[in-house]
Design a protein around this motif. Structure first.
Motif, short mmCIF file in Angstrom:
data_model
loop_
_atom_site.label_atom_id
_atom_site.label_comp_id
_atom_site.label_asym_id
_atom_site.label_seq_id
_atom_site.Cartn_x
_atom_site.Cartn_y
_atom_site.Cartn_z
N SER A 162 -8.38 -26.14 -36.33
CA SER A 162 -7.51 -25.84 -37.49
C SER A 162 -7.69 -26.91 -38.57
O SER A 162 -7.99 -28.08 -38.28
CB SER A 162 -6.06 -25.76 -37.04
OG SER A 162 -5.51 -27.05 -36.88
N GLU B 183 1.01 -25.60 -45.91
CA GLU B 183 1.65 -24.35 -46.33
C GLU B 183 0.61 -23.24 -46.34
O GLU B 183 -0.32 -23.24 -47.14
CB GLU B 183 2.25 -24.53 -47.72
CG GLU B 183 3.10 -23.36 -48.16
CD GLU B 183 3.79 -23.65 -49.47
OE1 GLU B 183 3.35 -23.12 -50.49
OE2 GLU B 183 4.77 -24.43 -49.46
N GLY B 184 0.77 -22.30 -45.41
CA GLY B 184 -0.18 -21.20 -45.31
C GLY B 184 -1.58 -21.71 -45.00
O GLY B 184 -1.79 -22.40 -44.01
N LYS B 185 -2.53 -21.41 -45.86
CA LYS B 185 -3.92 -21.82 -45.66
C LYS B 185 -4.27 -23.07 -46.46
O LYS B 185 -5.44 -23.38 -46.68
CB LYS B 185 -4.86 -20.68 -46.05
CG LYS B 185 -4.68 -19.46 -45.16
CD LYS B 185 -5.64 -18.37 -45.57
CE LYS B 185 -5.45 -17.16 -44.64
NZ LYS B 185 -6.41 -16.10 -44.94
N GLN B 186 -3.25 -23.83 -46.86
CA GLN B 186 -3.46 -25.00 -47.70
C GLN B 186 -2.86 -26.25 -47.06
O GLN B 186 -1.75 -26.20 -46.51
CB GLN B 186 -2.84 -24.75 -49.06
CG GLN B 186 -3.30 -25.67 -50.14
CD GLN B 186 -2.85 -25.16 -51.49
OE1 GLN B 186 -1.65 -25.08 -51.75
NE2 GLN B 186 -3.79 -24.83 -52.36
N THR C 129 -8.06 -25.91 -49.16
CA THR C 129 -7.63 -24.52 -49.08
C THR C 129 -8.66 -23.71 -48.31
O THR C 129 -9.84 -23.72 -48.65
CB THR C 129 -7.46 -23.92 -50.49
OG1 THR C 129 -6.58 -24.76 -51.25
CG2 THR C 129 -6.90 -22.52 -50.43
N ARG C 130 -8.17 -23.00 -47.28
CA ARG C 130 -9.06 -22.15 -46.50
C ARG C 130 -9.14 -20.78 -47.17
O ARG C 130 -8.14 -20.12 -47.38
CB ARG C 130 -8.53 -22.01 -45.08
CG ARG C 130 -9.39 -21.12 -44.22
CD ARG C 130 -8.83 -20.96 -42.84
NE ARG C 130 -9.59 -19.95 -42.14
CZ ARG C 130 -9.27 -19.49 -40.96
NH1 ARG C 130 -8.21 -19.95 -40.32
NH2 ARG C 130 -10.00 -18.57 -40.39
N ASN C 131 -10.37 -20.39 -47.52
CA ASN C 131 -10.64 -19.06 -48.06
C ASN C 131 -11.30 -18.23 -46.97
O ASN C 131 -11.46 -18.69 -45.83
CB ASN C 131 -11.53 -19.17 -49.29
CG ASN C 131 -10.86 -19.98 -50.39
OD1 ASN C 131 -9.70 -19.77 -50.69
ND2 ASN C 131 -11.58 -20.94 -50.95
#
Length: 193
Positions: free
Chosen positions: A58, A108-111, A135-137
């Motif tokens: 992660s 927060e979320g994917k960030q 940030t996960r894209n």
């Protein structure tokens, strides 16, 4: 004749003290340049994106494992040196410790937002502090480095800590960007293990 010699030496010294801008930093992909309150061009932000196919860890865990936000000790030793001749330090008892705080600030979320410090070597050690917003894209991680500052380990007679990274050659913004790239690569390698 003596006045002419003194004037010539003063002019040579002044020309030698002025630092030219590192023009390549203005063309480096992902680098955002702005001006500080004194009107100097500084590296404001740096963005890079690294692709992935499958993540095995992660993002918050890898950032916590790979980034360091430990306190930094800056000393007031007088550093003399040049790439062209021998370098040495004149010891002094004065130093300051710059406390850094927690690494991860927000998930927060994917960030993930984190503060960290790294270093690079150029005649002496330089520390680079920054804020990272990762940030996960869908197929990549975007790394946004902001609040980028640097400090030499040996700051001379006055030790004022971290300062903005100017675009002047003597500030070596290229080595700062290289150090930030290494940080992103460390996180990316952790994610792909």
């Amino acid at each position: 004749m003596k006045k002419l010699l003194v004037l010539s030496m003063t002019l040579v010294t002044l020309i030698g003290c002025t630092s030219q801008k590192m023009m390549s930093i203005y063309h480096t992909q992902g680098v955002e340049i702005t001006q500080n309150s004194s009107g100097d061009d500084i590296v404001n932000k740096y963005t890079t994106s690294l692709p992935f196919k499958t993540l095995h860890a992660s993002l918050p865990i890898c950032i916590a494992q790979e980034l360091d936000n430990s306190p930094v000790v800056l000393t007031s030793e007088n550093y003399f040196g040049s790439p062209w001749w021998y370098s040495y330090n004149l010891p002094s008892q004065q130093s300051i410790t710059v406390n850094r705080g927690e690494t991860i600030k927000l998930v927060e979320g994917k960030q993930v937002v984190a503060n960290a410090v790294t270093d690079y070597q150029r005649n002496t050690k330089y520390f680079v502090s920054y804020t990272l917003t990762a940030t996960r894209n869908q197929h990549s991680i975007n790394y946004l480095f902001s609040n980028i500052k640097q400090a030499p380990q040996y700051t001379g007679s006055i030790n004022d800590g971290f300062n903005n990274v100017k675009t002047e050659q003597r500030s070596r913004p290229d080595l700062v960007i290289e150090a930030l790239n290494k940080e992103a690569i460390k996180i990316q390698s952790c994610l792909l293990k």
